[in-house]
Design a protein around this motif. Structure first.
Motif, PDB file in Angstrom:
ATOM      1  N   LYS A  18      66.354  68.111  34.174  1.00  9.25           N
ATOM      2  CA  LYS A  18      66.305  69.233  35.104  1.00  9.25           C
ATOM      3  C   LYS A  18      67.637  69.975  35.015  1.00  9.25           C
ATOM      4  N   PRO A  19      67.620  71.303  35.265  1.00  8.79           N
ATOM      5  CA  PRO A  19      68.883  72.054  35.157  1.00  8.79           C
ATOM      6  C   PRO A  19      69.966  71.542  36.105  1.00  8.79           C
ATOM      7  N   GLU A  20      69.547  71.142  37.337  1.00  3.87           N
ATOM      8  CA  GLU A  20      70.567  70.671  38.297  1.00  3.87           C
ATOM      9  C   GLU A  20      71.278  69.444  37.743  1.00  3.87           C
ATOM     10  N   THR A  21      70.477  68.510  37.173  1.00  3.27           N
ATOM     11  CA  THR A  21      71.064  67.279  36.628  1.00  3.27           C
ATOM     12  C   THR A  21      72.022  67.621  35.490  1.00  3.27           C
ATOM     13  N   LEU A  22      71.581  68.530  34.616  1.00  2.00           N
ATOM     14  CA  LEU A  22      72.420  68.872  33.456  1.00  2.00           C
ATOM     15  C   LEU A  22      73.716  69.543  33.901  1.00  2.00           C
ATOM     16  N   LEU A  23      73.650  70.338  34.987  1.00  2.00           N
ATOM     17  CA  LEU A  23      74.851  71.045  35.439  1.00  2.00           C
ATOM     18  C   LEU A  23      75.892  70.055  35.973  1.00  2.00           C
ATOM     19  N   GLU A  24      75.406  68.905  36.447  1.00  2.00           N
ATOM     20  CA  GLU A  24      76.357  67.922  36.971  1.00  2.00           C
ATOM     21  C   GLU A  24      77.209  67.311  35.857  1.00  2.00           C
TER      22      GLU A  24
END
Length: 1530
Positions: free
Chosen positions: A1510-1516
């Motif tokens: 997910k984009p949120e996970t990758l941004l972390e």
């Protein structure tokens, strides 16, 4: 019987009791003395000379000097040889055991031959003193012959005796030759004078680059074209190239002829009536009339000599008898007649070929002159003509490619117009003389059928026009399909579009059928008319005279009918060409009278400065070397030590000023009104305003391209104090560097496009390249900046083209630079870089005056001066500060727009910019080409190695082979029944024609009592059968060709459309193969018909002669060998010269269309002279190739004609010999000779048709090799009925261990990819250029080679599905918008399955509903080719609507919003999310922020999945790749 000089029957022959000179034998012996003297002296000189001179003559052609009276000497020598032959024949016939009667004639013949060989050698080595020998010889020969003539007169031998006439002729000829020799002494003063004349060879001969030396060779070489072929490739295996064929002689160059034609044209303008249009016909006559008259004279002589054949036949047939014989007695000797027939044939053919050559040379000269005339006019054409559509590119191209050629062809056929009627009248008179009234009946058949032939010819021309229209339509449709083939395959629409091509092809075939019918009628008439005429004549003769004709009458008449048919058949063609020429001249006249651009003296301010072309480049080099601080800038600084105040005042320096200007594009509507502006010198002026408010027009108005209704444009004039100085330092004072809004590139290298004729300066060039950030693009090109840019920059993207155009403007060393919207096709990085480095730094450092038209308002802060425009007039003028204080509303409006652009700027700094994409496509375009070229190169290298091992004869073999296998493929594609019908009817027809003539021979020589009516009945039956067979053969050949072309086209089209995507990347190549081969295939039937006819006629003629006189076969062997070598040599040279002609024609046509497209740029840069020069070079090159090709045809024809003459001589000799011994009837001899005469006409056609067929079969070979390539496998292992109706209903995608490549020979682009997409998920894929994103999107459609792993959609492996089913159930939106010509409805739903409501709904989703509603016709509104009538953004929205129409569960968006502005893109993102809420959407991201809302993001690198979550996970993951992309994007 022993021979002795004075005869052995009488001792008195040697007595000299009445004085030595009164003994005829001694006088003859005296006549031997000069001949022996000449041979004795010249042979040693010749042998010494040959040893030392031969090598020199071959190398330096500057030694080919002609002494005065050169041609006269050759003609007199030929006449002398002929008279010696007559003298020899007369002596032999009157008494063949008196040597003194023919021995001097024989020696005279040898001496005359030696004299001309000797003369030629002295001439080429330019050693006139040795001519003294010839002078002495002519004097001695003249004296001895005069003594003989005086003695004849004394003994009362007068003009009634042949020997007296011959001697008198010899005295005259020797006298004339003596006079020629005295003239050489008078002019060259090589003897008897103190200072001999030094002579320099003509300029052309001193230039070793000139290879076309036909005008300079001696008369014999002129006649037989032998020097020409020795100038052609020495080694047969050496392909002639442009370097090889060299330059044209000065007199034949386009410039020379242009000046001649222009003078003739301009001389017609009178002071009284300057407006009157000069006549082109009169100009052509004045410039080129003389050679045409010469050619016509040759033509008349040839036509009159043509009648010698039938007359000699009648003579040889009739007579099968002296010390002093009369002239008629000699002509009654059949052997003499046979030799006369041979000489007449040789002369006739020589004159005919000379006539052809002169007209062709004149035609080529005329074409060169016309092309130069048209080009000069194009350079002066008013821009409004082009923009208002009064003069289109198509019209100009037609003028260049079609009309000039029509006139050239008319000139080729011109002498026929007046030679043919004379030929026809003469023929009819001779027929009447032979056969009386019955001949007139036959002649009237021919004459009455001539109008029918003309009618057929005009019908043919009309049908051809129709066919051309249909084939243009077909080609247009095919081009569109090939350009959008990727989309068609992805949407499974290829068959729909294929059908539309087949539909157009159907219309084309209908008119092709009509064309084939008329062509076969024309061929039929040509073959049947002589049979009908002969039939009518002899039937009539039978009824009038109650008996058949005699052999001599019958066969002379038969030969005459054959002669008569040709002019009548050709007459219709010539008349047709004359009509076309009239039309062409009318079009040319209209073009030459069209509006021209105004006089530009104003560009120099009020002072008129003449720029002399000769001094153009003075001082330029120093200028380019010291770019940073040239002297004029130091002087500028001296005048204005501080930077100028920004607002220019009246007194201040203004580069350009327009006062009270009103300008129009030619219609009565004003485009610009009330223009008062000033452009300050050395500063940056920006012109802004909405689309269509006249910004570009303002630039063009300043450049003088628009028509000024009132007001003036002033350019900065030079102040008197430093005028001279300034002018020296910068010659390009009045040229303006201009980058047009629509980028215009030359078909040349990148470097040539940038330097554009200026001297190359490495430092400056590098600075310009950097300023325009072109280096990365140049690095991608296969040969760097030496890579040829295709026509119109076809192999570059819009942004790359635009940057090259801007680079060209920056590189030029001009004071003023006009840039028309240079940022339109560039992304934000490049725009900024160009603004900072290129405009603010590079140009402003140089204090150059820059005028910039732009929509990017954020750059206004850099402007020294701003001109705001609205609706064709100036809204505001001043600095940004002025506008801020005086027009707050305008300033605020700009401010809001600027903010919006700034936001865009922030978002747009993404990892995968438009430029990167452009570079990617560039890399791909060249990658596929490079791979192919590499393979080609390897093949070539191997071939070259083979060739080196090969000896010459093998190479000749390889290059002059007709691919018979391919020939069979072609024929069999027309259907076996048609092939069988054609072959059998052809053979039957020729057998019947031979039977007719044979029967005529039997009938005329029959001494039996069988009644004439029996012969007549059989004769009528045979003629009727012959006419019927003529009809059948002509129809079968044409329709066989048509059905072959139909099948080939059908197969080729299917193959191209169903080929794998890797083939369709080379679209242009396909298009070339497709259009040229389809065109060439339609030319095969006439060639095939002509070839079979000529071959069968030659074979039947040889068969007939051999059956009558078998002895002829012995002579046939050497003749056959000679013919074999001639045709072989010709076919190799002809094919190469043909290729050369084709390859030199294309650049010429390209140059014309390029010039017409880039007129404003060329004129702004002041580059007219350079472009004219280039055009003259290209024209001359093409003319040289065409001249060599035509001359090679003459070379062949002269040789085959002479061979034919030898065949006639052999046939006549063997016939006379067999008649002497009573071996056959007289009628059969006539038959043999009539056939021998036809051979001369057909031998060269056999060779030329073979050469043509070879070229045409190469096209069929191309088609065949293309048909051999594999198609995509459309079947699949599942049947389409097994696939559920609503598949894919969920949109679930499983990718398992997927490996993909574009071609089995290339490396994989995706390696072991695994992914899972749940139904209805929104997936974003991102990655750097070349990471494999687009390849993955293509894999969903099975467009690439999936060689491992699988993709499962809703439980079905896509590799098992039929391609049609798979692709029709998914949707994709591509990065490049593709629209087809037709209606909007057709573009959204070509299958016609959707309701209007559904289409409107899709348009509404795509934000297009209101725009389409406003169009005339709504959904049925017209879309032009490539969707040119919509902006790029609108086209992309149509493509989105197209995807929405097909409501599939899976949508793939491949960087689909690249060419849409930010606001629209945001709306679309929302729409996609709502309209496709329940479906699976895979987005390949162009701007990363567009996929931040996705459910799943896949980051790719080098064909592997790097990150997947997910984009949120990758941004972390802060060090992750996706996070770094997003950071760069914020």
């Amino acid at each position: 019987m022993a021979l002795s000089f004075c005869g052995n029957n009488d001792i008195k022959a040697y007595s000299v009791e009445y004085g030595v000179l009164n003994n005829g034998c001694f006088v003859d012996a005296l006549n031997l003395v000069p001949h022996v003297f000449l041979l004795f002296i010249t042979f040693p000189i010749l042998f010494i000379g040959w040893g030392s001179q031969s090598s020199k003559v071959q190398i330096h052609h500057n030694t080919w000097l002609h002494f005065p009276g050169h041609n006269m000497r050759w003609i007199l020598t030929f006449l002398l040889l002929f008279v010696h032959v007559c003298e020899f024949a007369e002596g032999l016939v009157s008494n063949n055991n008196h040597l003194h009667l023919f021995m001097p004639a024989f020696m005279g013949f040898i001496a005359a031959t030696t004299s001309v060989v000797y003369y030629h050698n002295i001439e080429t080595s330019n050693f006139p003193k040795l001519l003294l020998v010839l002078f002495i010889y002519w004097v001695l020969a003249f004296i001895t012959k005069s003594i003989k003539l005086w003695k004849f007169a004394e003994y009362k031998v007068g003009p009634q005796h042949l020997r007296f006439c011959i001697t008198a002729l010899l005295v005259i000829l020797y006298g004339l030759l003596m006079a020629v020799e005295i003239n050489v002494i008078r002019v060259r003063k090589y003897v008897f004078f103190a200072n001999p004349q030094k002579v320099k060879p003509p300029e052309d001969l001193q230039d070793l680059g000139v290879r076309f030396l036909q005008p300079f060779v001696n008369l014999l070489s002129k006649v037989d074209f032998s020097k020409l072929i020795s100038m052609a490739p020495q080694k047969i295996n050496m392909k002639p190239n442009l370097l090889y064929i060299g330059k044209l002689p000065i007199a034949m160059r386009a410039l020379t002829n242009y000046l001649r034609l222009k003078d003739a044209y301009e001389d017609q303008r009178t002071a009284e009536d300057p407006e009157r249009a000069p006549s082109i016909w009169r100009s052509m006559y004045r410039a080129f009339g003389r050679p045409i008259l010469l050619s016509s004279t040759f033509r008349y002589l040839a036509d009159l000599l043509g009648f010698a054949g039938p007359l000699c036949i009648s003579g040889i047939e009739t007579y099968l008898g002296v010390y002093f014989m009369s002239s008629t007695e000699l002509l009654q000797n059949s052997s003499v007649l046979a030799i006369l027939l041979f000489l007449a044939l040789v002369l006739q053919r020589t004159f005919l070929q000379a006539s052809y050559y002169v007209t062709i040379e004149t035609g080529i000269n005329l074409r060169g002159a016309l092309l130069a005339m048209i080009y000069n006019k194009i350079l002066r054409l008013s821009t409004s003509n082009m923009s208002m559509g009064e003069m289109t590119l198509g019209q100009i191209n037609n003028l260049v490619a079609i009309e000039t050629n029509q006139l050239m062809w008319f000139l080729f056929l011109c002498p026929n117009l007046w030679a043919m009627p004379v030929q026809i009248v003469m023929g009819v008179i001779l027929l009447y003389y032979l056969l009386g009234c019955s001949a007139l009946v036959g002649a009237s058949v021919i004459v009455l059928l001539a109008p029918v032939q003309y009618l057929i010819a005009t019908k043919l021309a009309d049908t051809q026009k129709n066919t051309l229209e249909h084939s243009t339509d077909r080609l247009k449709t095919t081009t569109e399909i090939l350009k959008g083939i990727k989309l068609l395959k992805l949407y499974a629409w290829e068959n729909i579009f294929c059908d539309s091509v087949e539909e157009t092809r159907g219309k084309e075939l209908t008119s092709l059928k009509t064309f084939a019918f008329y062509t076969s009628m024309s061929i039929f008439m040509n073959a049947a008319i002589p049979i009908a005429a002969v039939l009518a004549t002899f039937v009539m003769h039978h009824f009038i005279n109650k008996t058949g004709p005699s052999p001599s009458e019958a066969f002379a008449a038969l030969a005459l009918f054959h002669i008569l048919v040709t002019p009548l058949f050709l007459l219709s063609t010539v008349v047709r060409f004359a009509v076309k020429a009239l039309v062409s001249v009318q079009k040319l006249g209209e073009f030459l009278q069209s509006d021209e651009i105004g006089d530009d003296s104003w560009r120099n301010g009020d002072i008129s400065v003449t720029l002399e072309p000769g001094k153009k480049h003075l001082g330029m080099v120093s200028d380019t070397i010291n770019r940073k601080q040239p002297m004029r800038y130091q002087m500028d600084n001296y005048e204005h030590p501080t930077r100028r105040p920004l607002r220019p005042t009246e007194t201040e320096d203004v580069a350009v000023k327009v006062s009270n200007g009103s300008f129009t594009w030619g219609s009565n509507l004003l485009t610009l009104s009330d223009i008062n502006i000033r452009i300050p010198t050395g500063q940056l002026t920006m012109i802004v305003g909405q689309v269509g408010c006249g910004k570009s027009s303002l630039l063009l108005a300043m450049l003088g391209e628009m028509q000024a209704i009132e007001g003036r444009v002033y350019w900065r004039s030079l102040n008197s104090s430093n005028a001279g100085f300034e002018r020296n330092i910068n010659k390009n004072r009045y040229s303006v560097a201009y980058a047009a809004q629509k980028s215009w590139l030359l078909n040349a290298t990148v470097e040539e496009n940038i330097t554009f004729g200026s001297p190359f300066n490495k430092q400056r060039y590098k600075a310009v390249i950097d300023a325009c950030s072109l280096q990365p693009d140049i690095d991608l090109l296969p040969f760097g900046d030496q890579t040829e840019i295709g026509e119109r920059g076809i192999n570059l993207s819009g942004g790359q083209r635009q940057r090259i155009c801007v680079a060209r403007a920056l590189y030029q060393n001009t004071n003023i630079v006009f840039l028309d919207d240079p940022f339109s096709a560039l992304d934000i990085h490049l725009s900024d870089h160009l603004m900072q480095e290129g405009i603010l730094k590079f140009l402003q450092d140089d204090k150059r005056t820059v005028v910039l038209v732009t929509h990017k308002l954020q750059y206004l802060i850099h402007a020294d001066w701003i001109i705001a425009m609205k609706d064709g007039s100036v809204l505001r003028e001043g600095t940004l500060k002025d506008i801020q204080t005086h027009d707050v509303e305008l300033y605020d409006h700009w401010k809001t727009l600027m903010n919006r652009q700034d936001q865009e700027l922030e978002k747009d700094i993404q990892q995968d910019s438009q430029t990167t994409l452009e570079r990617k496509t560039l890399r791909r375009a060249f990658y596929s080409r490079e791979a192919k070229n590499q393979i080609d190169d390897e093949d070539e290298e191997e071939e070259e190695e083979e060739e080196d091992d090969d000896n010459m004869s093998m190479t000749t073999n390889r290059r002059s082979k007709i691919p018979w296998k391919v020939c069979w493929c072609y024929l069999s594609s027309g259907g076996f029944f048609m092939v069988f019908l054609m072959v059998s009817s052809k053979l039957l027809k020729h057998s019947v024609i031979v039977a007719i003539d044979y029967w005529l021979a039997l009938w005329t020589s029959s001494k039996t009592n069988q009644s004439d009516s029996y012969y007549l009945t059989v004769f009528i039956i045979l003629c009727a059968a012959g006419i019927t067979l003529c009809l059948i053969t002509s129809l079968t050949v044409e329709f066989l060709g048509l059905s072959a072309a139909t099948n080939l086209h059908h197969n080729l089209l299917n193959k191209i459309i169903h080929a794998p995507i890797r083939y369709t990347n080379t679209t242009l190549q396909h298009l070339q193969v497709y259009s040229s081969t389809v065109n060439t295939c339609s030319h095969i039937p006439p060639t095939l018909e002509s070839l079979t006819r000529s071959t069968l006629l030659c074979l039947s003629a040889i068969g007939v002669i051999a059956s009558i006189t078998p002895a002829f076969l012995i002579a046939l062997v050497p003749l056959g060998v000679a013919f074999y070598f001639i045709q072989k040599y010709f076919r190799v040279a002809s094919k190469d010269l043909q290729d050369l002609d084709d390859s030199t024609q294309l650049p010429l046509l390209c140059h014309f269309s390029e010039t017409a497209e880039g007129l404003t740029t060329i004129r702004a840069f002041r580059q007219e002279a350079r472009f004219k020069q280039r055009m003259l070079e290209l024209t001359d090159t093409n003319n040289t190739a065409y001249l060599f090709l035509s001359a090679a045809n003459r070379w062949l024809e002269v040789r085959t004609d002479y061979l034919g003459a030898v065949i006639v001589l052999t046939a006549a000799a063997t016939s006379i010999w067999s008649l002497r011994y009573g071996l056959q009837a007289g009628g059969l001899v006539g038959l043999g000779l009539t056939y021998a005469l036809t051979v001369t006409n057909y031998l060269n056609w056999v060779v030329r048709n073979l050469a043509d067929l070879e070229v045409q079969m190469a096209a069929v070979k191309k088609v065949n090799s293309f048909l051999g390539t594999e198609s995509e496998n459309y079947e699949g292992s599942m049947d389409s009925s097994q696939v559920p109706e609503n598949w894919p209903h969920n949109g679930e995608i499983k990718i398992q261990d997927l490996c993909v490549r574009y071609d089995p020979m290339l490396k994989p682009v995706l390696k072991h990819v695994n992914a899972y997409v749940e139904p209805g998920q929104k997936v974003g894929i991102c990655g750097r250029t070349g990471s494999g994103k687009s390849s993955l999107s293509l894999a969903f459609f099975n467009m690439v080679d999936i060689f491992e792993g699988k993709i499962i959609i809703d439980g079905i492996d896509i590799c098992k599905l039929p391609l049609q089913t798979l692709r029709s159930r998914l949707s994709i939106i591509l990065q490049d918008p593709v629209l087809f010509s037709g209606s909007i409805r057709f573009n959204l739903d070509p299958e016609r399955t959707c309701t209007d409501d559904r289409l409107w709904e899709a348009l509404e989703i795509a934000q297009l509903k209101n725009m389409v509603k406003a169009l005339a016709g709504g959904l049925d509104a017209v879309v032009t080719e490539g969707g040119e009538n919509f902006s790029v953004g609108q086209r992309q929205l149509f493509c989105l609507a197209r995807a929405f129409v097909r409501k599939s569960s899976i949508l793939i968006m491949d960087e689909a919003t690249a060419s849409i502005d930010m606001a629209t893109e945001n709306i679309l993102q929302k729409v996609v999310m709502t309209a496709f809420a329940d479906r699976t959407v895979v987005t390949i991201a162009h701007r990363v922020h567009t996929i931040l809302t996705a459910d799943l993001v896949i980051v790719m690198k080098r064909g592997n999945i790097l990150e997947y979550d997910k984009p949120e996970t990758l941004l972390e993951q802060e060090d992750g790749m996706f996070a770094s992309f997003v950071k760069a994007d914020m």
